[in-house]
Design a protein around this motif. Structure first.
Motif, PDB file in Angstrom:
ATOM      1  N   LEU A 222       0.814  -1.212   0.000  1.00  0.00           N
ATOM      2  CA  LEU A 222       0.000   0.000   0.000  1.00  0.00           C
ATOM      3  C   LEU A 222       0.852   1.269   0.000  1.00  0.00           C
ATOM      4  CD1 LEU A 222      -2.813  -1.036   2.522  1.00  0.00           C
ATOM      5  CD2 LEU A 222      -2.972  -0.899   0.025  1.00  0.00           C
ATOM      6  N   TRP A 223       2.143   1.136   0.309  1.00  0.00           N
ATOM      7  CA  TRP A 223       3.007   2.307   0.409  1.00  0.00           C
ATOM      8  C   TRP A 223       4.276   2.111  -0.430  1.00  0.00           C
ATOM      9  CZ3 TRP A 223       0.559   0.089   4.630  1.00  0.00           C
ATOM     10  CH2 TRP A 223      -0.418   0.881   5.250  1.00  0.00           C
ATOM     11  N   LEU A 224       5.086   3.119  -0.453  1.00  0.00           N
ATOM     12  CA  LEU A 224       6.435   3.081  -1.025  1.00  0.00           C
ATOM     13  C   LEU A 224       6.461   2.797  -2.528  1.00  0.00           C
ATOM     14  CD1 LEU A 224       8.398   1.258   1.819  1.00  0.00           C
ATOM     15  CD2 LEU A 224       7.965   3.697   1.505  1.00  0.00           C
ATOM     16  N   GLY A 225       5.447   3.247  -3.219  1.00  0.00           N
ATOM     17  CA  GLY A 225       5.521   3.241  -4.671  1.00  0.00           C
ATOM     18  C   GLY A 225       5.310   1.913  -5.356  1.00  0.00           C
ATOM     19  N   SER A 227       3.321  -0.915  -7.443  1.00  0.00           N
ATOM     20  CA  SER A 227       2.394  -0.739  -8.562  1.00  0.00           C
ATOM     21  C   SER A 227       1.037  -1.362  -8.255  1.00  0.00           C
ATOM     22  CB  SER A 227       2.974  -1.387  -9.822  1.00  0.00           C
ATOM     23  OG  SER A 227       2.983  -2.804  -9.687  1.00  0.00           O
ATOM     24  N   SER A 228       0.060  -1.020  -9.071  1.00  0.00           N
ATOM     25  CA  SER A 228      -1.276  -1.612  -8.928  1.00  0.00           C
ATOM     26  C   SER A 228      -1.224  -3.121  -9.159  1.00  0.00           C
ATOM     27  CB  SER A 228      -2.250  -0.960  -9.916  1.00  0.00           C
ATOM     28  OG  SER A 228      -1.798  -1.119 -11.251  1.00  0.00           O
ATOM     29  N   LYS A 229      -0.340  -3.585 -10.019  1.00  0.00           N
ATOM     30  CA  LYS A 229      -0.201  -5.022 -10.242  1.00  0.00           C
ATOM     31  C   LYS A 229       0.298  -5.729  -8.986  1.00  0.00           C
ATOM     32  CE  LYS A 229       0.538  -4.936 -15.250  1.00  0.00           C
ATOM     33  NZ  LYS A 229       1.465  -5.294 -16.373  1.00  0.00           N
ATOM     34  N   ASP A 230       1.207  -5.079  -8.267  1.00  0.00           N
ATOM     35  CA  ASP A 230       1.690  -5.650  -6.996  1.00  0.00           C
ATOM     36  C   ASP A 230       0.544  -5.796  -6.000  1.00  0.00           C
ATOM     37  OD1 ASP A 230       4.368  -5.791  -7.816  1.00  0.00           O
ATOM     38  OD2 ASP A 230       4.717  -3.696  -7.270  1.00  0.00           O
ATOM     39  N   ARG A 231      -0.310  -4.787  -5.930  1.00  0.00           N
ATOM     40  CA  ARG A 231      -1.396  -4.799  -4.952  1.00  0.00           C
ATOM     41  C   ARG A 231      -2.508  -5.779  -5.327  1.00  0.00           C
ATOM     42  NH1 ARG A 231      -0.238   0.793  -5.409  1.00  0.00           N
ATOM     43  NH2 ARG A 231      -2.161   1.272  -6.553  1.00  0.00           N
ATOM     44  N   ASP A 232      -2.582  -6.136  -6.598  1.00  0.00           N
ATOM     45  CA  ASP A 232      -3.654  -7.041  -7.063  1.00  0.00           C
ATOM     46  C   ASP A 232      -3.215  -8.498  -7.168  1.00  0.00           C
ATOM     47  OD1 ASP A 232      -5.281  -4.848  -7.291  1.00  0.00           O
ATOM     48  OD2 ASP A 232      -5.123  -4.667  -9.472  1.00  0.00           O
ATOM     49  N   ARG A 233      -1.918  -8.744  -7.105  1.00  0.00           N
ATOM     50  CA  ARG A 233      -1.390 -10.061  -7.469  1.00  0.00           C
ATOM     51  C   ARG A 233      -1.972 -11.199  -6.640  1.00  0.00           C
ATOM     52  NH1 ARG A 233       3.606  -8.993  -6.879  1.00  0.00           N
ATOM     53  NH2 ARG A 233       3.912  -8.352  -9.052  1.00  0.00           N
ATOM     54  N   TYR A 234      -1.983 -11.074  -5.325  1.00  0.00           N
ATOM     55  CA  TYR A 234      -2.452 -12.178  -4.477  1.00  0.00           C
ATOM     56  C   TYR A 234      -3.937 -12.487  -4.716  1.00  0.00           C
ATOM     57  CZ  TYR A 234       1.724 -12.797  -1.580  1.00  0.00           C
ATOM     58  OH  TYR A 234       2.988 -13.089  -1.117  1.00  0.00           O
ATOM     59  N   CYS A 235      -4.737 -11.447  -4.832  1.00  0.00           N
ATOM     60  CA  CYS A 235      -6.170 -11.673  -5.039  1.00  0.00           C
ATOM     61  C   CYS A 235      -6.432 -12.352  -6.384  1.00  0.00           C
ATOM     62  CB  CYS A 235      -6.919 -10.348  -4.956  1.00  0.00           C
ATOM     63  SG  CYS A 235      -8.714 -10.524  -4.875  1.00  0.00           S
ATOM     64  N   GLU A 236      -5.713 -11.954  -7.410  1.00  0.00           N
ATOM     65  CA  GLU A 236      -5.865 -12.596  -8.720  1.00  0.00           C
ATOM     66  C   GLU A 236      -5.480 -14.066  -8.651  1.00  0.00           C
ATOM     67  OE1 GLU A 236      -3.371 -10.155 -11.114  1.00  0.00           O
ATOM     68  OE2 GLU A 236      -4.982  -8.748 -11.664  1.00  0.00           O
ATOM     69  N   MET A 237      -4.401 -14.375  -7.941  1.00  0.00           N
ATOM     70  CA  MET A 237      -3.965 -15.770  -7.795  1.00  0.00           C
ATOM     71  C   MET A 237      -5.018 -16.588  -7.052  1.00  0.00           C
ATOM     72  SD  MET A 237       0.001 -14.945  -6.773  1.00  0.00           S
ATOM     73  CE  MET A 237       0.227 -16.550  -6.012  1.00  0.00           C
ATOM     74  N   MET A 238      -5.582 -16.015  -5.998  1.00  0.00           N
ATOM     75  CA  MET A 238      -6.598 -16.742  -5.231  1.00  0.00           C
ATOM     76  C   MET A 238      -7.815 -17.042  -6.097  1.00  0.00           C
ATOM     77  SD  MET A 238      -9.745 -16.447  -3.602  1.00  0.00           S
ATOM     78  CE  MET A 238     -10.009 -14.687  -3.341  1.00  0.00           C
ATOM     79  N   LEU A 239      -8.259 -16.069  -6.867  1.00  0.00           N
ATOM     80  CA  LEU A 239      -9.449 -16.272  -7.700  1.00  0.00           C
ATOM     81  C   LEU A 239      -9.196 -17.307  -8.787  1.00  0.00           C
ATOM     82  CD1 LEU A 239     -10.760 -12.609  -7.984  1.00  0.00           C
ATOM     83  CD2 LEU A 239     -11.837 -14.505  -6.766  1.00  0.00           C
ATOM     84  N   GLU A 240      -7.979 -17.340  -9.335  1.00  0.00           N
ATOM     85  CA  GLU A 240      -7.656 -18.383 -10.315  1.00  0.00           C
ATOM     86  C   GLU A 240      -7.756 -19.758  -9.683  1.00  0.00           C
ATOM     87  OE1 GLU A 240      -3.840 -17.632 -11.947  1.00  0.00           O
ATOM     88  OE2 GLU A 240      -4.409 -15.742 -12.925  1.00  0.00           O
ATOM     89  N   GLY A 261      -9.232  -8.522   6.428  1.00  0.00           N
ATOM     90  CA  GLY A 261      -8.994  -7.888   7.722  1.00  0.00           C
ATOM     91  C   GLY A 261      -8.648  -6.420   7.692  1.00  0.00           C
ATOM     92  N   ARG A 262      -9.153  -5.675   6.743  1.00  0.00           N
ATOM     93  CA  ARG A 262      -8.963  -4.236   6.689  1.00  0.00           C
ATOM     94  C   ARG A 262     -10.308  -3.592   6.334  1.00  0.00           C
ATOM     95  NH1 ARG A 262      -3.379  -3.000   6.425  1.00  0.00           N
ATOM     96  NH2 ARG A 262      -3.945  -0.860   5.868  1.00  0.00           N
ATOM     97  N   ILE A 263     -10.305  -2.296   6.097  1.00  0.00           N
ATOM     98  CA  ILE A 263     -11.537  -1.612   5.689  1.00  0.00           C
ATOM     99  C   ILE A 263     -11.805  -1.888   4.215  1.00  0.00           C
ATOM    100  CG2 ILE A 263     -11.217   0.164   7.447  1.00  0.00           C
ATOM    101  CD1 ILE A 263     -10.266   2.050   5.237  1.00  0.00           C
ATOM    102  N   THR A 264     -13.058  -1.835   3.822  1.00  0.00           N
ATOM    103  CA  THR A 264     -13.441  -2.195   2.459  1.00  0.00           C
ATOM    104  C   THR A 264     -12.755  -1.335   1.405  1.00  0.00           C
ATOM    105  OG1 THR A 264     -15.354  -2.683   1.040  1.00  0.00           O
ATOM    106  CG2 THR A 264     -15.480  -0.693   2.389  1.00  0.00           C
ATOM    107  N   TRP A 265     -12.454  -0.078   1.759  1.00  0.00           N
ATOM    108  CA  TRP A 265     -11.880   0.856   0.777  1.00  0.00           C
ATOM    109  C   TRP A 265     -10.458   0.476   0.391  1.00  0.00           C
ATOM    110  CZ3 TRP A 265     -16.284   2.646  -0.339  1.00  0.00           C
ATOM    111  CH2 TRP A 265     -17.230   2.862   0.672  1.00  0.00           C
ATOM    112  N   ASP A 266      -9.807  -0.373   1.165  1.00  0.00           N
ATOM    113  CA  ASP A 266      -8.473  -0.848   0.803  1.00  0.00           C
ATOM    114  C   ASP A 266      -8.518  -1.856  -0.338  1.00  0.00           C
ATOM    115  OD1 ASP A 266      -7.309   0.730   2.725  1.00  0.00           O
ATOM    116  OD2 ASP A 266      -7.124  -0.865   4.223  1.00  0.00           O
ATOM    117  N   PHE A 267      -9.728  -2.306  -0.698  1.00  0.00           N
ATOM    118  CA  PHE A 267      -9.883  -3.312  -1.755  1.00  0.00           C
ATOM    119  C   PHE A 267     -10.792  -2.812  -2.890  1.00  0.00           C
ATOM    120  CE2 PHE A 267      -9.434  -5.380   2.396  1.00  0.00           C
ATOM    121  CZ  PHE A 267      -8.286  -6.126   2.195  1.00  0.00           C
ATOM    122  N   ARG A 268     -10.970  -1.502  -2.993  1.00  0.00           N
ATOM    123  CA  ARG A 268     -11.916  -0.959  -3.973  1.00  0.00           C
ATOM    124  C   ARG A 268     -11.253   0.094  -4.880  1.00  0.00           C
ATOM    125  NH1 ARG A 268     -17.370  -1.945  -3.230  1.00  0.00           N
ATOM    126  NH2 ARG A 268     -17.891  -3.182  -1.388  1.00  0.00           N
TER     127      ARG A 268
END
Length: 517
Positions: A222-225, A227-240, A261-268
């Motif tokens: 969520l911090w330190l630059g 990418s959006s791909k980094d933030r999405d990677r685990y969720c994409e793997m789980m859904l596959e 385990g966070r607020i909904t806005w962290d995943f939207r």
């Protein structure tokens, strides 16, 4: 009533054909012909009379049995609440009640306890370790600034709380931990694995739990630059992975749920340059029920649960002991504020509340949490709430904040300034009537000086304050996560209420004509 003896037979044999003369005699002597008529209705048969006597006695016995008082016939059938809230006092297999008038023994068997899994059973997916266990194994790398290992230890409760001796009863100190507000996924996973309604047979399951630690997985990105791909990677793997499972494809995820385990806005995240992951917006996530610590009030599949706090009762008696402690606590100040001002935010409301508190002439106790003054490992927050009748609860970095639950567990009455901080969030866990346990003051009235917080709170009588506090104390069990992995014996905590609610929702979705809101 039928006679209990056989009538004497007539002196002469009855003929098949009755003459007119005989009819005339019978009409003249109708008042004295009872014996003759009985001979006609009940033929002279000893066997038949014996049968009639037996049947008559059986009818009498049945009527007498049905006439017994209700308390005698249902003594051993517990009320629906007894299994959940009271231990069974006499677990005998049966009891005998004797009716003196009929000399009959009537047996009343003890009914079995209500089926605690009547809403269905839960199947837990055995996910690849990369989605949960490996995240915990690499806890030192989950945060760019410091290790998360200590915070996630002890099944998500964190390290045992030190420094509370003398602040709370000594017998309750072992029930307190320095729990992290984002540890909910680990706590729920451990509890579900030991849940009494868990099944290892997916065909018998009503609901399917996906133990993916979505919050821990996205946290470091969520911090330190990153990418959006980094933030999405685990969720994409789980859904596959989940889309290859037959029970997922059977329902398209309608009967699946997970913790985030966070607020909904962290995943939207809707745009690549925006904050957070886009997990909730990914294909496949639409129908999954999601447990979060803050929800989008307009998304049916977001289910909000309480933030984890430091109190994790070990038993029902811990709950009662704590409730009595906060109920009898002598509180020194009218209200308090715990929080840090946000200097970078224009017209920061937290800073305004801190000023109100400091200017309240001894009626308010402030805990300025600038820096790490209120971090896990200090008792300053708990002590401040224990000493105050009311606690000011502005919105946090989002609309909700963990401090609401720290405040209420300490028996302090929350004062809200945004409806979305609690009223539009935690309906399963808080009273239906907001006025019964809290105070609402619109933030604009505070900002423009129209309303004085101190004046508003001083307008409540001691009796009204006690009534509101009692309502808060009554709901404490619903706000905490118990220590035992199987939960408490007779008290439902926040986890129990959340899982019961999810199972009920999924069961309702199975009904014909169901429409989600």
């Amino acid at each position: 009533m039928l006679p209990i003896h056989s009538p004497k037979p007539p002196s002469s044999t009855t003929k098949a054909t009755t003459t007119p003369e005989l009819n005339s005699i019978e009409r003249k002597n109708s008042s004295s012909s009872f014996r003759s008529q009985n001979s006609f209705v009940f033929p002279n048969s000893n066997r038949l009379w014996l049968l009639l006597v037996i049947v008559s006695l059986q009818i009498i016995i049945l009527l007498m049995a049905r006439g017994l008082p209700l308390s005698h016939r249902r003594t051993h059938f517990p009320s629906p609440l007894s299994y959940d809230h009271k231990p069974v006092q006499n677990p005998a297999n049966f009891s005998t009640h004797r009716s003196k008038s009929a000399n009959i023994s009537i047996f009343s068997t003890v009914s079995s306890p209500p089926d605690r899994c009547s809403s269905g059973r839960i199947f837990v997916y055995d996910l690849p370790a990369v989605f949960n266990k490996e995240l915990l194994d690499n806890c030192a790398d989950l945060d760019p600034w410091h290790s998360r290992c200590e915070a996630l230890s002890n099944s998500g409760f964190g390290r045992e709380a030190a420094g509370l001796s003398g602040v709370i009863p000594e017998g309750l100190v072992p029930a307190w931990y320095w729990t992290d507000q984002f540890a909910m996924e680990v706590i729920y996973h451990n509890r579900v694995l030991s849940h009494e309604c868990r099944t290892t047979e997916p065909d018998s399951a009503m609901a399917f739990y996906i133990p993916f630690y979505a919050g821990l997985a996205v946290g470091k990105y969520l911090w330190l630059g990153y990418s959006s791909k980094d933030r999405d990677r685990y969720c994409e793997m789980m859904l596959e992975w989940i889309k290859d499972q037959p029970y997922w494809n059977r329902s398209d995820g309608w009967d699946h749920f997970m913790t985030m385990g966070r607020i909904t806005w962290d995943f939207r995240r809707s745009k690549n340059e925006d904050w957070g992951s886009s997990c909730i917006y990914m294909p496949g996530m639409r129908n999954i029920t999601r447990l979060l610590i803050e929800r989008n009030p307009w998304d049916y599949f977001d289910v909000v649960v309480p933030y984890p706090t430091g109190f994790h009762p070990r038993s029902d008696s811990d709950i009662v002991h704590w409730q009595n402690f906060v109920r009898n606590r002598r509180r020194k100040t009218l209200f308090c504020f715990v929080g840090a001002p946000r200097a970078a935010i224009k017209n920061d409301f937290r800073g305004l509340l801190l000023n109100h508190c400091n200017n309240a002439s001894g009626s308010c106790k402030a805990a300025d949490c600038t820096g790490s003054r209120c971090s896990n490992g200090t008792s300053v927050i708990l002590q401040t709430f224990l000493d105050s009748d009311f606690c000011l609860q502005p919105r946090g970095d989002s609309f909700t904040r963990r401090s609401v639950f720290d405040c209420m567990i300490a028996g302090s009455i929350p004062v809200f300034f945004w409806h979305r901080t609690a009223y539009l969030q935690y309906q399963w866990f808080l009273p239906n009537d907001p006025k019964s346990y809290s105070v609402f003051i619109h933030r604009d009235l505070v900002k423009n000086g129209t309303s004085s917080i101190k004046t508003v709170l001083q307008s409540y009588s001691k009796q009204e304050i006690n009534q509101m506090r009692e309502k808060v104390i009554q709901y404490i069990p619903k706000l905490v996560y118990a220590k035992p992995e199987k939960g408490l014996n007779n008290t439902k905590d926040a986890f129990d209420i959340a899982i019961d609610g999810v199972l009920k929702r999924i069961k309702e979705q199975e009904q014909p004509g169901f429409k989600w809101k």
